[in-house]
Design a protein around this motif. Structure first.
Motif, PDB file in Angstrom:
ATOM      1  N   ILE A   1     -14.692   0.930   1.250  1.00  0.00           N
ATOM      2  CA  ILE A   1     -13.436   0.829   1.983  1.00  0.00           C
ATOM      3  C   ILE A   1     -13.626  -0.092   3.179  1.00  0.00           C
ATOM      4  CG2 ILE A   1     -11.634   2.063   3.241  1.00  0.00           C
ATOM      5  CD1 ILE A   1     -12.387   4.566   1.665  1.00  0.00           C
TER       6      ILE A   1
ATOM      7  N   ALA B   1      -6.346   2.049  -4.562  1.00  0.00           N
ATOM      8  CA  ALA B   1      -6.586   0.698  -4.048  1.00  0.00           C
ATOM      9  C   ALA B   1      -5.604  -0.300  -4.636  1.00  0.00           C
ATOM     10  CB  ALA B   1      -8.013   0.258  -4.363  1.00  0.00           C
TER      11      ALA B   1
ATOM     12  N   THR C   1      -8.552  -2.504   5.814  1.00  0.00           N
ATOM     13  CA  THR C   1      -7.604  -2.306   4.713  1.00  0.00           C
ATOM     14  C   THR C   1      -7.138  -0.859   4.593  1.00  0.00           C
ATOM     15  OG1 THR C   1      -9.113  -1.694   2.881  1.00  0.00           O
ATOM     16  CG2 THR C   1      -8.949  -4.042   3.462  1.00  0.00           C
ATOM     17  N   GLY C   2      -7.820   0.070   5.266  1.00  0.00           N
ATOM     18  CA  GLY C   2      -7.543   1.478   5.040  1.00  0.00           C
ATOM     19  C   GLY C   2      -6.280   1.980   5.716  1.00  0.00           C
TER      20      GLY C   2
ATOM     21  N   ILE D   1      -8.730   8.242  -3.412  1.00  0.00           N
ATOM     22  CA  ILE D   1      -8.178   7.174  -2.590  1.00  0.00           C
ATOM     23  C   ILE D   1      -7.894   5.998  -3.509  1.00  0.00           C
ATOM     24  CG2 ILE D   1      -8.653   5.538  -0.730  1.00  0.00           C
ATOM     25  CD1 ILE D   1     -10.417   7.659   0.562  1.00  0.00           C
TER      26      ILE D   1
ATOM     27  N   ASN E   1     -12.534  -1.152   6.534  1.00  0.00           N
ATOM     28  CA  ASN E   1     -11.730  -0.415   7.510  1.00  0.00           C
ATOM     29  C   ASN E   1     -10.410  -1.121   7.824  1.00  0.00           C
ATOM     30  OD1 ASN E   1     -11.698   1.956   9.330  1.00  0.00           O
ATOM     31  ND2 ASN E   1     -11.574   0.404  10.933  1.00  0.00           N
TER      32      ASN E   1
ATOM     33  N   TYR F   1      -4.060   5.986   5.895  1.00  0.00           N
ATOM     34  CA  TYR F   1      -4.011   7.359   5.385  1.00  0.00           C
ATOM     35  C   TYR F   1      -2.828   8.112   5.985  1.00  0.00           C
ATOM     36  CZ  TYR F   1      -6.211   9.204   9.716  1.00  0.00           C
ATOM     37  OH  TYR F   1      -6.484   9.554  11.012  1.00  0.00           O
TER      38      TYR F   1
ATOM     39  N   TRP G   1     -14.151   7.570   6.996  1.00  0.00           N
ATOM     40  CA  TRP G   1     -13.545   7.520   5.668  1.00  0.00           C
ATOM     41  C   TRP G   1     -14.139   8.555   4.719  1.00  0.00           C
ATOM     42  CZ3 TRP G   1      -8.999   5.827   5.018  1.00  0.00           C
ATOM     43  CH2 TRP G   1      -8.494   4.825   5.839  1.00  0.00           C
TER      44      TRP G   1
ATOM     45  N   ALA H   1      -4.355   8.371   0.766  1.00  0.00           N
ATOM     46  CA  ALA H   1      -5.071   7.298   1.456  1.00  0.00           C
ATOM     47  C   ALA H   1      -5.192   6.123   0.505  1.00  0.00           C
ATOM     48  CB  ALA H   1      -6.445   7.762   1.930  1.00  0.00           C
ATOM     49  N   CYS H   2      -5.291   4.934   1.078  1.00  0.00           N
ATOM     50  CA  CYS H   2      -5.291   3.726   0.250  1.00  0.00           C
ATOM     51  C   CYS H   2      -6.132   2.645   0.920  1.00  0.00           C
ATOM     52  CB  CYS H   2      -3.852   3.241   0.057  1.00  0.00           C
ATOM     53  SG  CYS H   2      -3.656   1.809  -1.029  1.00  0.00           S
ATOM     54  N   MET H   3      -6.720   1.769   0.096  1.00  0.00           N
ATOM     55  CA  MET H   3      -7.493   0.617   0.556  1.00  0.00           C
ATOM     56  C   MET H   3      -7.023  -0.593  -0.232  1.00  0.00           C
ATOM     57  SD  MET H   3     -11.049   1.656  -1.370  1.00  0.00           S
ATOM     58  CE  MET H   3     -10.966   2.340  -3.039  1.00  0.00           C
TER      59      MET H   3
ATOM     60  N   GLN I   1       0.820  -1.213   0.000  1.00  0.00           N
ATOM     61  CA  GLN I   1       0.000   0.000   0.000  1.00  0.00           C
ATOM     62  C   GLN I   1       0.851   1.259   0.000  1.00  0.00           C
ATOM     63  OE1 GLN I   1      -2.778  -1.011   3.346  1.00  0.00           O
ATOM     64  NE2 GLN I   1      -4.334  -0.507   1.815  1.00  0.00           N
TER      65      GLN I   1
END
Length: 252
Positions: A155, A195, A159-160, A193, A157, A162, A183, A120-122, A109
């Motif tokens: 998203i 992924a 996996t999130g 965001i 949670n 930021y 989020w 931010a990333c998921m 990520q």
């Protein structure tokens, strides 16, 4: 992938309530990450089982584990907020005390965030009851933003992650679907965001899980639109239609 200890610190927030049966596996999935420059903040939400003792054992085994003991059982949002407040990292990520990460979750990520310039990333994630026996996989779109996220939460949670150094710390409100509301605020600040398409985490499906009650989930989502975001009833209704359509498609 190799360990990187000279890069930005990641703070991992893990609330725990009566989690002695699953906490060790969840914590080890964090501590065994290929990206090792992290701190794991475990927040004991006034557990009545052996969670506190297990937390002490984990902290004794790895100095990256930091412990927070809540004075009262205040719920998951307040527990996460205590961890967020204490976090010292440039990045904040989340994992509950019964879920799991894949070993390269953070490294993949952070690499994608740097490559695409995202704050931010998921990622995709598996659902399970028995570890390794996946019931299914939830896959997010390649990118999302605030406007798209209003039409349904994509998203997970767990996996999130930021960049709180650039976005500031975003706290959760004591409402149902507290992670969705958080989020949305992160997306409002971050823009797009991104992924990772591969499953980098695994969500434990519980028979009594709050999120499994679909009628209540609909009510909680409506409350987020209409009460907490202050959207009009017609606008909230329009977004609810998108939310319901996505929920149906997700089960097909």
């Amino acid at each position: 992938m190799t360990s990187r200890t000279d890069s930005a610190l990641v703070s991992v927030i893990m609330p725990a309530y009566n989690a002695q049966a699953t906490l060790a596996d969840s914590a080890h999935s964090v501590l065994q990450q290929s990206y090792s420059h992290l701190e794991l903040l475990i927040i004991n939400d006034r557990s009545t089982d052996g969670t506190a003792q297990l937390m002490e054992s984990l902290a004794g085994q790895d100095p990256r584990v930091r412990l927070i003991h809540q004075e009262n059982n205040a719920g998951v949002a307040q527990a996460r907020n205590a961890g967020i407040q204490a976090a010292q990292g440039k990045y904040i990520a989340f994992l509950d005390s019964d879920d799991l990460w894949m070993p390269d979750k953070l490294e993949r990520q952070l690499a994608l965030m740097q490559e695409q310039g995202c704050l931010a990333c998921m990622s995709a994630y598996h659902r399970f009851q028995v570890p390794g026996q996946w019931l299914g996989t939830s896959r997010p779109p390649a990118r999302t933003n605030y406007k798209k996220l209003l039409k349904g939460n994509v998203i997970g949670n767990l996996t999130g992650i930021y960049d709180c150094e650039k976005l500031g710390k975003v706290y959760q409100q004591p409402v149902r679907h507290e992670d969705y509301l958080m989020w949305l605020e992160i997306a409002r600040k971050a823009g797009d965001i991104c992924a990772v398409p591969a499953p980098l985490a695994a969500y434990r499906v519980g028979h009594s899980s709050l999120s499994s009650n679909k009628l209540k989930s609909i009510q909680w989502t409506w409350d987020i639109y209409h009460r907490h975001l202050g959207l009009s009833a017609p606008r909230s209704g329009y977004l609810m239609l998108h939310y319901l359509a996505k929920a149906v498609l997700k089960r097909l």
